[in-house]
Each structure stands twice: as C-alpha cells, then as structure tokens.
Design a protein around this motif. Sequence first.
Motif, PDB file in Angstrom:
ATOM      1  N   VAL A  69       4.003  23.358  53.614  1.00  0.00           N
ATOM      2  CA  VAL A  69       2.952  24.375  53.736  1.00  0.00           C
ATOM      3  C   VAL A  69       3.215  25.381  54.867  1.00  0.00           C
ATOM      4  O   VAL A  69       3.097  26.595  54.646  1.00  0.00           O
ATOM      5  N   PRO A  70       3.590  24.941  56.098  1.00  0.00           N
ATOM      6  CA  PRO A  70       3.811  25.939  57.166  1.00  0.00           C
ATOM      7  C   PRO A  70       4.877  26.962  56.787  1.00  0.00           C
ATOM      8  O   PRO A  70       4.719  28.160  57.059  1.00  0.00           O
ATOM      9  N   ALA A  71       5.944  26.501  56.122  1.00  0.00           N
ATOM     10  CA  ALA A  71       7.015  27.425  55.708  1.00  0.00           C
ATOM     11  C   ALA A  71       6.485  28.399  54.663  1.00  0.00           C
ATOM     12  O   ALA A  71       6.815  29.597  54.686  1.00  0.00           O
ATOM     13  N   ARG A  72       5.638  27.904  53.765  1.00  0.00           N
ATOM     14  CA  ARG A  72       5.059  28.776  52.743  1.00  0.00           C
ATOM     15  C   ARG A  72       4.171  29.836  53.385  1.00  0.00           C
ATOM     16  O   ARG A  72       4.143  30.992  52.965  1.00  0.00           O
ATOM     17  N   LEU A  73       3.419  29.419  54.412  1.00  0.00           N
ATOM     18  CA  LEU A  73       2.539  30.375  55.108  1.00  0.00           C
ATOM     19  C   LEU A  73       3.351  31.480  55.768  1.00  0.00           C
ATOM     20  O   LEU A  73       3.043  32.670  55.634  1.00  0.00           O
ATOM     21  N   VAL A  74       4.385  31.094  56.482  1.00  0.00           N
ATOM     22  CA  VAL A  74       5.206  32.084  57.191  1.00  0.00           C
ATOM     23  C   VAL A  74       5.835  33.045  56.188  1.00  0.00           C
ATOM     24  O   VAL A  74       5.819  34.270  56.374  1.00  0.00           O
ATOM     25  N   GLU A  75       6.363  32.468  55.093  1.00  0.00           N
ATOM     26  CA  GLU A  75       6.991  33.287  54.054  1.00  0.00           C
ATOM     27  C   GLU A  75       5.996  34.301  53.474  1.00  0.00           C
ATOM     28  O   GLU A  75       6.320  35.479  53.306  1.00  0.00           O
ATOM     29  N   ALA A  76       4.796  33.843  53.191  1.00  0.00           N
ATOM     30  CA  ALA A  76       3.782  34.726  52.579  1.00  0.00           C
ATOM     31  C   ALA A  76       3.375  35.843  53.545  1.00  0.00           C
ATOM     32  O   ALA A  76       3.213  37.000  53.149  1.00  0.00           O
ATOM     33  N   LEU A  77       3.218  35.498  54.810  1.00  0.00           N
ATOM     34  CA  LEU A  77       2.802  36.517  55.781  1.00  0.00           C
ATOM     35  C   LEU A  77       3.920  37.521  56.047  1.00  0.00           C
ATOM     36  O   LEU A  77       3.665  38.714  56.216  1.00  0.00           O
ATOM     37  N   GLU A  78       5.164  37.024  56.067  1.00  0.00           N
ATOM     38  CA  GLU A  78       6.299  37.944  56.261  1.00  0.00           C
ATOM     39  C   GLU A  78       6.433  38.885  55.069  1.00  0.00           C
ATOM     40  O   GLU A  78       6.738  40.069  55.228  1.00  0.00           O
ATOM     41  N   GLU A  79       6.192  38.352  53.886  1.00  0.00           N
ATOM     42  CA  GLU A  79       6.246  39.188  52.683  1.00  0.00           C
ATOM     43  C   GLU A  79       5.166  40.275  52.747  1.00  0.00           C
ATOM     44  O   GLU A  79       5.420  41.446  52.465  1.00  0.00           O
TER      45      GLU A  79
END
Length: 367
Positions: A69-79
């Motif tokens: 989940v933390p990696a998914r969050l970072v990825e989504a916010l960077e996108e």
Amino acid sequence: MSVEFAFAALSDVGRERTENQDAFGSTSVDGVDFYIVCDGMGGHAGGSTASRLGVSTIEEKLALAKGPVPARLVEALEEANSVIFNKAQRNRELRGMGTTVVVLAADPETGRCWIAHVGDSRIYRLRGSAIEQLTRDHTMVQRLIDDGILEPEAAENHPNANVISRSLGGREAVEVEARVNPIKLESGDVFVLCSDGLHGLVSEQEIARTVCELEPDQAARRLVDRANEEGGPDNITVEIVVVGDRPAPIEEYSIVRPPLGEGAKRRLREREEAEQRAREEALAVTAPLENPDSAAEVQDAVPTEVRAVVAAEPGSGDDESTVRYAPVAIGLLLAALAVALYALVNVARGDAPDESPPADVVESDQH
Ligand code: CA
C-alpha cells in the motif's frame, strides 16, 4: 481483526471565496479503502483544476497499482504530480497551479492503515484522550519550527503560516511523505482529514469533541459551520472516518504534534552540547589563576564565546546607526582638534618671549 468504518465528507466554499478550490474523494481497491482531500491553489482557474485533477488521477492510479500500500500511495501521488505539472506547462492560464493532498488508506481486514501527504492539509487521529496530528505540514513555517528557529506557538499567527513548501503539480518532481510502517487500527479511533480552511479556524479540542458527540455526517456539517462562524475566509473540507464504535466525548483532550524531524533533533542536540560546553567553560573562568597579574592569562581564561559577546556589546558593534553616524563624529572631532590647535598656536604666540624664533625657523635649524 475486521472492523467497520463509518464515513462522511463535506466541502464548502466558505464565506469569502467565490469558488471552492478544495476537492475530496474516496475509493475502495482490493478491499482497501482510500480517503483523499486536496486543496488547490494558483490563479483563477488553476486551483480547482489542480485539486480535481489530483483526486481523479490518484483514484485512477490506485485502481491499477499493485504491490504494498505505501508504494501504491507514493506512485499515485507522483503520477498526480506529473499530470498536474504537465497540464500547467501546456496551458498558460493554469501556469503555477498546484494542490495539497492527504490520503488515508485503511484496510478493514487486517486492521491497519497508512497515510501519505504533500502540503498543509492534515490528518488527525483521535484515540482515547489524545488527538494526534499525524501529518507534518510542508510549509515554510514548519521548516522554521523544525530548524529550531520558530516556536510552534508562534507559528499560528506567523505572516507566512500558509505558504506551503511542497505541492502536487508545483514542480516536475515531488517528494511525497508516506509512512511505510502501518498504523494499527483500534475500535474507537476517529480519523479526520481536512484542508487548512478547517484546521486554521477550529481548534483540535473542538474537532475532537465534535466527532465524538455527533454521527460523522452531522459532525462534518457542524465543523464546516464552525469554520464559517469563525469567518470562513477559505474553502473548508473535512472527511471523518470512524473505526468501529464512535467513542464518547471527554472534557479535555491532549494534543499531540508531529515528532521533530531528524534535522531538528540534530540541531537540538548540538544546541544542548554547545550550552553544556559554555557552562563548563564559564566554570573554568571562575577557577583561580596561577598568576592573576598576567593579562595574557586572564584573556586566555575567558572562553571565546564570552569574548565574542563582550565584543558585540551595544556601542561597540558595527550596527547601522553606528556606521551612519561615524562620519559626523569624525567631522566633529576634526573640528574640535582644529579649534584646539588654533587656540594652542595663539597661546604659544601670546606667551612666548619676543626673542624666540618663529616655529618654522626652529624646525629648519634641526636639519
Ligand atoms: Ca486552503
């Protein structure tokens, strides 16, 4: 542990703005619930475009993302950062737009949650008698607090209190702050996500009491109304997530701020060590000298810091007023010298016996 969440969200334009540039959303992916609040900024059209684009991009990206989940969050916010930044680059009217974001990801099956954020929107967690601010504002003022330059109490009324130091879309790359370690959920926890239009106007005490006294939708309404009663100078957005049973309100909550950053801790340590050294050196000064008459020894015994302080005492420094008045002082001194010299010459001429030669003759005789 499997828990139920009760959820409500509300956004309001406030009393002074003509447009609501905040945006919020929630989505569920693979059994994990995601709650999002964005607060847009930047020009007439920019703010609302950035916040809406932020929420929609994050929701879309989360729906596709895999992994922890933390990696998914970072990825989504960077996108979301890239999408907003690129749109701003292509459209002159949207130049400089950006948005804050806070995301809470909560897994009811495993009873864990994660958070990620950029900017000064906040996530609070109420647990028992404490309301804890889980996000550290990315603002200039928070930086000053972390650097030990500003006391947290002085921050609220600081003129740059709402100047943010990071946003989604403000630059080509963004540093997302996300918690890698999950927070364990407990029944009775209440999470509050909000923009600064709420946390700048309604106290943490009142937020805590309100979410305990009322059902989430009524509590959201009450909090928005309270911010408007306080003037409503900004858009107001709040999301409330109650884990399991809503807790009963209590009289007084303790407020827990984010822990100091590593840099601030290091500076604090350095300051304490410097103070300790100064204390030890001050004690050394009071120790008896071997030869009290030796000026050099006295000078050496005074710690450098103390000498620096003495040198910088008022009147001896090179502050602006001293520099400004120095030419005047020199002028007056020269005038006084000229008068004294004139008087001296006159006195010498008047008192000297008639036969003594003029001064210039005496001068020439010496060669
Ligand atoms: Ca705002």
